[in-house]
Design a protein around this motif. Structure first.
Motif: not given
Length: 333
Positions: A10, A220, A6, A17
Motif C-alpha cells: 500500500i 494482493l 500488505t 491498491v
C-alpha cells in the motif's frame, strides 16, 4: 500476504491498491444488483454469482496485456467486467436484449467479447480448457508473445479435459496460464468427497507444469502470483498453474437450496471477505478516508444504475433474425 507485506504494498503504490479495491467493488455491486433483478424476473435462465471470489479476477486481470486472451466459466460476470466488457453490454445480455455483448443470445453463462479477447463464458464444466490450449497453440505457431489465461473451478479437475489440456500444454510448451478457482464445492459436492488428492496444484505439477497455491481471498497475493506466472509464461517459460483458494458466499446458482454446507462455515469464510480485508488495510495505512470510500461507492453505484437503465431500454431481437448466426445461406451452384 502478511500484514507487513500488505502495508508495504500500500505504501509503495496506494493509488494502485485503491484501484484493486474499486475493481472488486464493481463486481460485487453489479452482481448484487443482478440477484435483485433475477428475483424480480428481469433476468431469467441461470445465474451464478461470483460474490466472495472477486479478489481472483481483480488480481489476475490487473497483470494482463490488452492482446492476451481470457477464457472463463459460467460464473464469469466479474471476469468480463474487469476484462473491459462494459457493464451496460453485460447487463443487456443478462436481460436477453439485442444490445448485449452477444445480442442477447448468450445470457448470463455465455458472455463473449472478441474486442477485449474475452472468449467466454462456457456452461460446460472444463469446456474452456481445450479452448485455451487452442488459443495458446495458435499464438505459439504465429510467433506472438501473448498469454492465454483460463479460469475454471476445482470441479473441472474431475473431467478428462483437465488432464488432456494440461498434458498437451506441457508437451507443446504453450503460453497458457491455468487459474483454478478452488471454492471447495463443485456445485454441491465437497472437494474431499470427489478427489482422493485435494491439493490441486500438486495434481497440475504431475504434468510438469509449474504450479502453486495462492490465498484467493487476498487480492494482493493473487496479483503478485499472477504477475510472476504471466511474466514467466510470456517469457517462454511454458504453461503455469495457479490454485486460487477462494470461497463463494452464495449458493452455486439462484436455483440452489444450498443444503450441502453449514452456515457456520460460510460465516467463517465471510470474515475473510476480500473487499473488507483490503478496505481495512487501506484505512489502517491512512490510504483510504471515509470520504474516498463514499466517493468510490457512489461511482460504482452510478455505473450499476446506468447498466440497468441501458438494459431496461433495450430491445428483443426481431423474430426474423432468429436464424442469423445459426444457419448459413447455401451458395448458388
Amino acid at each position: 500476504m502478511t500484514e507487513d507485506e500488505t502495508a508495504q504494498a500500500i505504501a509503495a503504490d496506494p493509488e494502485h491498491v485503491r484501484g484493486l479495491l474499486r475493481q472488486m467493488l464493481r463486481v460485487r455491486r453489479l452482481e448484487e444488483e443482478c440477484v435483485e433483478l433475477y428475483s424480480a424476473s428481469k433476468i431469467r435462465g441461470f445465474l451464478h454469482v461470483y460474490i466472495g471470489e472477486e479478489a481472483v479476477a481483480a488480481g489476475v486481470m490487473s497483470v494482463l496485456a490488452a492482446d492476451d486472451a481470457v477464457v472463463a466459466t459460467y460464473r464469469e460476470h466479474g471476469h468480463a467486467l474487469l476484462r473491459g466488457v462494459p457493464a451496460t453490454a453485460i447487463m443487456a445480455e443478462m436481460y436477453g436484449h439485442a444490445e448485449g455483448c452477444c445480442r442477447g443470445r448468450g445470457g448470463s453463462m455465455h458472455l463473449f467479447d472478441a474486442g477485449t479477447r474475452f472468449y467466454g463464458g462456457n456452461a460446460i464444466v472444463a469446456g474452456g480448457l481445450p479452448l485455451a490450449v487452442g488459443l495458446a497453440l495458435a499464438d505459439k505457431m504465429a510467433g506472438r508473445h501473448r498469454v492465454t489465461v483460463c479460469f475454471f473451478g476445482e470441479g473441472a479437475v474431475a473431467e478428462g479435459e483437465f488432464h488432456e489440456s494440461l498434458n498437451l500444454a506441457a508437451l507443446w510448451d504453450l503460453p497458457v496460464l491455468f487459474c483454478c478457482e478452488n471454492n471447495l464445492y463443485a456445485m454441491g459436492t465437497a472437494l474431499e468427497r470427489s478427489e482422493s488428492q485435494t491439493d490441486i496444484a500438486l495434481k497440475a505439477a504431475v504434468y510438469e507444469v509449474s504450479a502453486w497455491a495462492v490465498d484467493g481471498m487476498d487480492v494482493l497475493a493473487v496479483e503478485e502470483a499472477a504477475r510472476r506466472a504471466v511474466d514467466a509464461v510470456r517469457g517462454g517459460g511454458g504453461p503455469h498453474f495457479l490454485e486460487l483458494r477462494t470461497y463463494r458466499f452464495r449458493a452455486h446458482s439462484m436455483f440452489d437450496p444450498e443444503r450441502y454446507r453449514e452456515k457456520a462455515e460460510v460465516e467463517r469464510w465471510m470474515k475473510r471477505d476480500p473487499i473488507v480485508l483490503l478496505r481495512s488495510a487501506l484505512e489502517a495505512s491512512g490510504a483510504l478516508s471515509s470520504d474516498q470510500w463514499e466517493a468510490l461507492e457512489q461511482e460504482v453505484a452510478a455505473e450499476v444504475r446506468d447498466a440497468v437503465a441501458f438494459a431496461e431500454a433495450g430491445t428483443l431481437e426481431p423474430v426474423e433474425e432468429l436464424t442469423r448466426f445459426v444457419y448459413s445461406e447455401r451458395s448458388p451452384r
